[in-house]
Scaffold this motif. Structure first.
Motif, PDB file in Angstrom:
ATOM      1  N   MET A 161      14.391  -3.241  -9.628  1.00 45.10           N
ATOM      2  CA  MET A 161      15.668  -2.568  -9.373  1.00 45.10           C
ATOM      3  C   MET A 161      15.436  -1.211  -8.700  1.00 45.10           C
ATOM      4  SD  MET A 161      18.870  -2.918  -9.437  1.00 45.10           S
ATOM      5  CE  MET A 161      19.247  -4.336 -10.464  1.00 45.10           C
ATOM      6  N   THR A 165      17.239  -0.152  -5.327  1.00 40.49           N
ATOM      7  CA  THR A 165      18.315   0.857  -5.291  1.00 40.49           C
ATOM      8  C   THR A 165      17.822   2.299  -5.375  1.00 40.49           C
ATOM      9  OG1 THR A 165      18.569   0.894  -7.699  1.00 40.49           O
ATOM     10  CG2 THR A 165      19.849  -0.760  -6.517  1.00 40.49           C
ATOM     11  N   LYS A 173      24.625  -3.642 -14.102  1.00 38.16           N
ATOM     12  CA  LYS A 173      24.111  -4.685 -13.197  1.00 38.16           C
ATOM     13  C   LYS A 173      24.374  -6.057 -13.817  1.00 38.16           C
ATOM     14  CE  LYS A 173      22.377  -1.668 -10.382  1.00 38.16           C
ATOM     15  NZ  LYS A 173      23.286  -1.184  -9.360  1.00 38.16           N
ATOM     16  N   ASP A 231      23.333  -9.666  -9.574  1.00 45.03           N
ATOM     17  CA  ASP A 231      22.309  -8.884  -8.865  1.00 45.03           C
ATOM     18  C   ASP A 231      20.920  -9.482  -9.100  1.00 45.03           C
ATOM     19  OD1 ASP A 231      24.020  -6.463  -8.113  1.00 45.03           O
ATOM     20  OD2 ASP A 231      24.374  -6.648 -10.272  1.00 45.03           O
ATOM     21  N   PHE A 252      21.456 -13.727  -5.282  1.00 45.94           N
ATOM     22  CA  PHE A 252      20.767 -12.669  -6.031  1.00 45.94           C
ATOM     23  C   PHE A 252      19.976 -11.765  -5.080  1.00 45.94           C
ATOM     24  CE2 PHE A 252      20.363 -16.751  -8.482  1.00 45.94           C
ATOM     25  CZ  PHE A 252      21.434 -16.528  -9.324  1.00 45.94           C
ATOM     26  N   LYS A 253      19.788 -10.523  -5.542  1.00 48.56           N
ATOM     27  CA  LYS A 253      18.972  -9.597  -4.753  1.00 48.56           C
ATOM     28  C   LYS A 253      17.567  -9.469  -5.341  1.00 48.56           C
ATOM     29  CE  LYS A 253      23.201  -7.033  -3.825  1.00 48.56           C
ATOM     30  NZ  LYS A 253      24.009  -7.310  -5.039  1.00 48.56           N
TER      31      LYS A 253
END
Ligand code: NAD
Length: 368
Positions: A161, A165, A173, A231, A252-253
């Motif tokens: 994460m 970000t 999230k 996410d 999804f990231k």
């Protein structure tokens, strides 16, 4: 043919263990002991052929070399397979006979439980050898590794994460968790504490219910988990779930979960994830908490120390993702590179004669 196969996987030693009396047919694979004794569980399975059993032990023991190396452990890679039906063929005699063979390797290989074997089986093994780990808490062992695996998955997810970000906070999230078993349960506890929104599935809906009650997670049908608009995808059930079918459905990231062998085809699907910009925390690096826990048993067990070491998975995942980005290579390739670099560099310093262990036994005898 046999040596060709063994050399293909680059193994040091493969041991075939046979006892007609004990109905034992086992193969021990010792892949690489540069960093330390080869550690890995014993799998019992009804293999379709002896060749299948050999290929499985070669593949699994090589995987353990990489897993231990990237986890920063002083352990090499090993694994064993016993050919037979774990529901029908198990006996005390079989596991004690197997223990004798493990003992004969004098610490080059250390075993543990795995698919098809249990803590009880390992207790029989322990009657014949001290080279066994992952034993029951009551016997001074480390017990259930799941909380350690889960903690590693949680901190690894935070590292991913951070890469995405710039902050490692999971608050707010959305995380889709596949499986509601031992690892998932503890992962969800961490996620809920951090204020993440959890979607959970299991083929047994009942198993998901306790997680839902504790964490306010939302239940999703098993077939729909890949389509959740979350996410993070956190696979904690089975392997090969990143495949031709699922990969096109994913929004999804990040993929960060505890399951083994998540990529159906390592090279193909690892590359597709990179091209799609999905951050993938390599399975064997993020789920090493359980291995870290059993490795701690070898040095006199302290759960706090094991948990602290599992927490270092945060930095490992960060390093892997940095290599992946700077060298423009899939993250599982970056992870392999990191493991190989550690094995090679520590192997080099071990070429320096330390005068400690190499000849001490013989010199001791000579001086008597
Ligand atoms: P577990 O058996 O307790 O949990 C797995 C759960 O997945 C079960 O509840 C099962 O019903 C569910 N499941 C199976 N197929 C499913 C499907 N198609 N869809 C949804 N749910 C499904 O196992 P665990 O100990 O929690 O381990 C989970 C995964 O992590 C496994 O792949 C395991 O090999 C891996 N792993 C576990 C550890 C550990 O410490 N337990 C360590 C390393 C890796």
């Amino acid at each position: 043919m046999l040596f060709e196969e063994i050399r293909k996987y680059d193994h040091e030693q493969v041991v075939f263990c046979s006892s007609e009396e004990a109905n034992l047919k086992a193969i021990i694979g010792i892949h690489d002991t540069t960093l330390g004794p080869a550690l890995g569980g014993t799998r019992m399975w009804m293999y379709a052929s002896e060749t299948d059993a050999l290929i499985d032990v070669l593949r699994l023991s090589r995987g353990m070399t990489y897993k231990a190396a990237v986890a920063g452990l002083n352990l090499g890679g090993g694994k064993a397979v016993i050919i037979g039906d774990p529901h029908k063929d198990k006996t005390e005699l079989m596991y004690r006979a197997f223990g004798r063979f493990v003992d004969g390797l004098a610490g080059r290989y250390i075993t543990a439980e795995d698919v098809g074997t249990s803590v009880q089986d390992m207790e029989y093994v322990r009657m014949e050898t001290k080279y066994v780990t992952g034993i029951d808490k009551a016997l001074g062992g480390s017990g259930d590794p799941s909380p350690f695996t889960a903690y590693g998955v949680y901190v690894g997810m935070k590292a991913a994460m951070k890469e995405l970000t710039g902050s490692d906070s999971l608050a707010g999230k959305k995380v889709a968790v596949q499986g509601a078993g031992n690892v998932a349960k503890y992962v969800c506890d961490h996620l809920a504490k951090d204020g993440a929104k959890i979607f959970v599935t299991d083929i047994y809906e009942d198993k998901a219910k306790s997680i839902i009650a504790d964490t306010k997670a939302e239940y999703v049908h098993p077939d729909k988990i890949y389509d959740v608009d979350a996410d993070v995808f956190c696979p904690c059930a089975l392997g090969a779930i990143i495949n031709d079918d699922t990969i096109n459905r994913m929004k999804f990231k990040i993929i960060a979960g505890g399951a083994n062998n998540q990529l159906a085809d390592e090279n193909k699907h690892g590359k597709i994830l990179m091209d799609k910009g999905i951050i993938y925390a390599p399975d064997y690096a993020i789920n090493a908490g359980g291995l870290i826990n059993v490795a701690n048993e070898l040095e006199g067990y302290h759960s706090e120390r094991a948990m602290k070491q599992a927490g270092q998975i945060y930095d490992t995942i960060k390093t892997i993702l940095t290599i992946s980005k700077s060298e423009k290579i899939p993250s599982h390739v970056a992870s392999n590179k990191l493991a190989e670099a550690r094995i090679n560099s520590i192997g080099k310093i071990r070429q320096v004669y330390s005068g400690k262990s190499e000849f001490s036994g013989r010199l001791g005898e000579i001086s008597k």
